[in-house]
Scaffold this motif. Structure first.
Motif, PDB file in Angstrom:
ATOM      1  N   MET A   1      26.105  -1.084  24.133  1.00 27.18           N
ATOM      2  CA  MET A   1      26.756  -2.386  24.177  1.00 27.18           C
ATOM      3  C   MET A   1      26.066  -3.223  25.237  1.00 27.18           C
ATOM      4  N   LYS A   2      25.903  -4.500  24.940  1.00 28.81           N
ATOM      5  CA  LYS A   2      25.306  -5.414  25.911  1.00 28.81           C
ATOM      6  C   LYS A   2      26.367  -5.849  26.910  1.00 28.81           C
ATOM      7  N   LEU A   3      25.962  -5.995  28.149  1.00 25.87           N
ATOM      8  CA  LEU A   3      26.889  -6.465  29.170  1.00 25.87           C
ATOM      9  C   LEU A   3      27.085  -7.968  29.039  1.00 25.87           C
ATOM     10  N   ASN A   4      28.287  -8.412  29.269  1.00 27.29           N
ATOM     11  CA  ASN A   4      28.603  -9.830  29.223  1.00 27.29           C
ATOM     12  C   ASN A   4      28.518 -10.386  30.641  1.00 27.29           C
ATOM     13  N   ILE A   5      27.361 -10.863  31.016  1.00 27.64           N
ATOM     14  CA  ILE A   5      27.150 -11.387  32.352  1.00 27.64           C
ATOM     15  C   ILE A   5      27.019 -12.901  32.240  1.00 27.64           C
ATOM     16  N   GLU A  10      22.649 -13.069  26.948  1.00 28.84           N
ATOM     17  CA  GLU A  10      23.489 -12.139  26.213  1.00 28.84           C
ATOM     18  C   GLU A  10      24.972 -12.375  26.475  1.00 28.84           C
ATOM     19  N   ALA A  11      25.322 -13.443  27.193  1.00 32.01           N
ATOM     20  CA  ALA A  11      26.686 -13.627  27.685  1.00 32.01           C
ATOM     21  C   ALA A  11      27.743 -13.565  26.595  1.00 32.01           C
ATOM     22  N   THR A  12      27.447 -14.022  25.390  1.00 27.30           N
ATOM     23  CA  THR A  12      28.472 -14.022  24.358  1.00 27.30           C
ATOM     24  C   THR A  12      28.380 -12.808  23.450  1.00 27.30           C
ATOM     25  N   GLN A  13      27.424 -11.918  23.648  1.00 20.44           N
ATOM     26  CA  GLN A  13      27.289 -10.728  22.817  1.00 20.44           C
ATOM     27  C   GLN A  13      28.263  -9.652  23.274  1.00 20.44           C
ATOM     28  N   HIS A  14      29.023  -9.144  22.341  1.00 17.28           N
ATOM     29  CA  HIS A  14      29.918  -8.030  22.614  1.00 17.28           C
ATOM     30  C   HIS A  14      30.155  -7.301  21.301  1.00 17.28           C
ATOM     31  N   SER A  15      30.790  -6.141  21.359  1.00 15.45           N
ATOM     32  CA  SER A  15      30.998  -5.331  20.158  1.00 15.45           C
ATOM     33  C   SER A  15      32.443  -5.363  19.699  1.00 15.45           C
ATOM     34  N   HIS A  16      32.601  -5.219  18.404  1.00 13.09           N
ATOM     35  CA  HIS A  16      33.889  -4.970  17.762  1.00 13.09           C
ATOM     36  C   HIS A  16      33.729  -3.654  17.010  1.00 13.09           C
ATOM     37  N   PHE A  17      34.834  -3.058  16.601  1.00 18.25           N
ATOM     38  CA  PHE A  17      34.778  -1.865  15.767  1.00 18.25           C
ATOM     39  C   PHE A  17      35.325  -2.231  14.400  1.00 18.25           C
ATOM     40  N   CYS A  18      34.517  -2.068  13.352  1.00 17.57           N
ATOM     41  CA  CYS A  18      34.926  -2.381  11.983  1.00 17.57           C
ATOM     42  C   CYS A  18      35.913  -1.315  11.531  1.00 17.57           C
ATOM     43  N   ASP A  19      37.194  -1.700  11.472  1.00 20.72           N
ATOM     44  CA  ASP A  19      38.233  -0.746  11.106  1.00 20.72           C
ATOM     45  C   ASP A  19      38.245  -0.447   9.615  1.00 20.72           C
ATOM     46  N   TYR A  20      37.429  -1.119   8.836  1.00 16.75           N
ATOM     47  CA  TYR A  20      37.358  -0.860   7.405  1.00 16.75           C
ATOM     48  C   TYR A  20      36.294   0.190   7.089  1.00 16.75           C
ATOM     49  N   CYS A  46      39.195 -11.140  25.772  1.00 20.06           N
ATOM     50  CA  CYS A  46      39.434  -9.816  26.333  1.00 20.06           C
ATOM     51  C   CYS A  46      40.947  -9.654  26.474  1.00 20.06           C
ATOM     52  N   GLN A  47      41.503  -8.616  25.845  1.00 22.33           N
ATOM     53  CA  GLN A  47      42.941  -8.395  25.886  1.00 22.33           C
ATOM     54  C   GLN A  47      43.402  -7.889  27.250  1.00 22.33           C
ATOM     55  N   VAL A  48      42.521  -7.330  28.030  1.00 29.89           N
ATOM     56  CA  VAL A  48      42.885  -6.842  29.361  1.00 29.89           C
ATOM     57  C   VAL A  48      42.885  -7.973  30.374  1.00 29.89           C
ATOM     58  N   HIS A  49      41.803  -8.758  30.390  1.00 33.62           N
ATOM     59  CA  HIS A  49      41.648  -9.802  31.396  1.00 33.62           C
ATOM     60  C   HIS A  49      42.133 -11.174  30.944  1.00 33.62           C
ATOM     61  N   GLN A  50      42.430 -11.330  29.651  1.00 30.49           N
ATOM     62  CA  GLN A  50      42.927 -12.590  29.100  1.00 30.49           C
ATOM     63  C   GLN A  50      41.965 -13.751  29.335  1.00 30.49           C
ATOM     64  N   VAL A  51      40.663 -13.470  29.175  1.00 29.29           N
ATOM     65  CA  VAL A  51      39.623 -14.490  29.280  1.00 29.29           C
ATOM     66  C   VAL A  51      38.679 -14.311  28.095  1.00 29.29           C
ATOM     67  N   PRO A  52      37.888 -15.347  27.768  1.00 26.97           N
ATOM     68  CA  PRO A  52      36.903 -15.179  26.693  1.00 26.97           C
ATOM     69  C   PRO A  52      35.942 -14.030  27.023  1.00 26.97           C
ATOM     70  N   MET A  53      35.504 -13.333  25.995  1.00 30.35           N
ATOM     71  CA  MET A  53      34.585 -12.209  26.184  1.00 30.35           C
ATOM     72  C   MET A  53      33.268 -12.657  26.816  1.00 30.35           C
ATOM     73  N   SER A  54      32.963 -13.945  26.734  1.00 30.61           N
ATOM     74  CA  SER A  54      31.725 -14.469  27.327  1.00 30.61           C
ATOM     75  C   SER A  54      31.825 -14.606  28.843  1.00 30.61           C
ATOM     76  N   GLU A  55      33.009 -14.416  29.409  1.00 34.29           N
ATOM     77  CA  GLU A  55      33.197 -14.558  30.854  1.00 34.29           C
ATOM     78  C   GLU A  55      33.297 -13.187  31.504  1.00 34.29           C
ATOM     79  N   GLY A  56      32.231 -12.769  32.147  1.00 33.07           N
ATOM     80  CA  GLY A  56      32.248 -11.512  32.893  1.00 33.07           C
ATOM     81  C   GLY A  56      31.820 -10.310  32.077  1.00 33.07           C
ATOM     82  N   ASP A  57      31.893  -9.149  32.715  1.00 32.81           N
ATOM     83  CA  ASP A  57      31.493  -7.878  32.117  1.00 32.81           C
ATOM     84  C   ASP A  57      32.736  -7.187  31.554  1.00 32.81           C
ATOM     85  N   HIS A  58      32.774  -6.978  30.248  1.00 36.70           N
ATOM     86  CA  HIS A  58      33.910  -6.332  29.601  1.00 36.70           C
ATOM     87  C   HIS A  58      33.482  -5.028  28.927  1.00 36.70           C
ATOM     88  N   SER A  59      32.400  -4.437  29.418  1.00 38.58           N
ATOM     89  CA  SER A  59      31.875  -3.215  28.798  1.00 38.58           C
ATOM     90  C   SER A  59      32.834  -2.040  28.915  1.00 38.58           C
TER      91      SER A  59
END
Length: 166
Positions: A1-5, A10-20, A46-59
């Motif tokens: 996974m790329k870090l969101n720095i 790469e700031a807006t790159q993050h992963s999801h898991f395809c539940d299908y 980010c459900q933990v930090h309540q900020v867009p995934m593009s803000e900070g490291d959510h790895s």
């Protein structure tokens, strides 16, 4: 996974898991959430930090379960075919999910994987997930215990043997 720095390319790159289909997929910051009634892509938060995934490291934060663009239509078709409810009009679908139902058959917009709560509105879900998911007993217990293997245990129960990053 790329870090969101913040400030990086790469700031807006993050992963999801395809539940299908059971795989991870890279996201550029917005995704379509069809199961909650979204017809347009919305900002990934980010459900933990309540900020867009593009803000900070959510790895180290939980990954959102969301069908990838390639499998989204297949998932919706399969879920619609499996639904035994009568055809609903657009008026009854407004603000509701025709896909998820609670134990009594009532429509819900989603549910919490940590505690099992059903959500009857997006506002109810947002309240549950706010402030680092303080209202979610299951998530808070997992965080208190500090057991990083809990997410892997969930994947094992779902017969997903290998998940990148776990």
């Amino acid at each position: 996974m790329k870090l969101n720095i913040v400030g990086s390319k790469e700031a807006t790159q993050h992963s999801h898991f395809c539940d299908y289909a059971g795989h991870t997929w890279e996201c550029a910051g917005t995704a379509q959430r069809s199961l909650t009634g979204g017809s347009e892509p919305s900002l990934c938060m980010c459900q933990v930090h309540q900020v867009p995934m593009s803000e900070g490291d959510h790895s180290e934060c939980p990954v959102e379960l969301l069908a990838c663009p390639e499998h989204r239509d297949e998932q919706l078709k399969q879920m619609a075919a499996a639904s035994s409810s009568p055809t609903r009009t657009e008026d009854t679908l407004a603000g509701q999910s025709a896909v998820f139902k609670d134990g009594d058959g009532e429509p819900i917009v989603g549910f919490c994987l940590w505690c099992g709560n059903d959500f009857y509105s997006i506002d109810e879900m947002n309240t549950h997930n706010a402030d680092g998911m303080l209202a979610c007993i299951g998530f808070q217990e997992m965080m208190k215990d500090g057991d990083s293997n809990d997410l892997q245990s969930i994947f094992e129960v779902l017969s997903i043997t290998s998940v990148e990053g776990c």
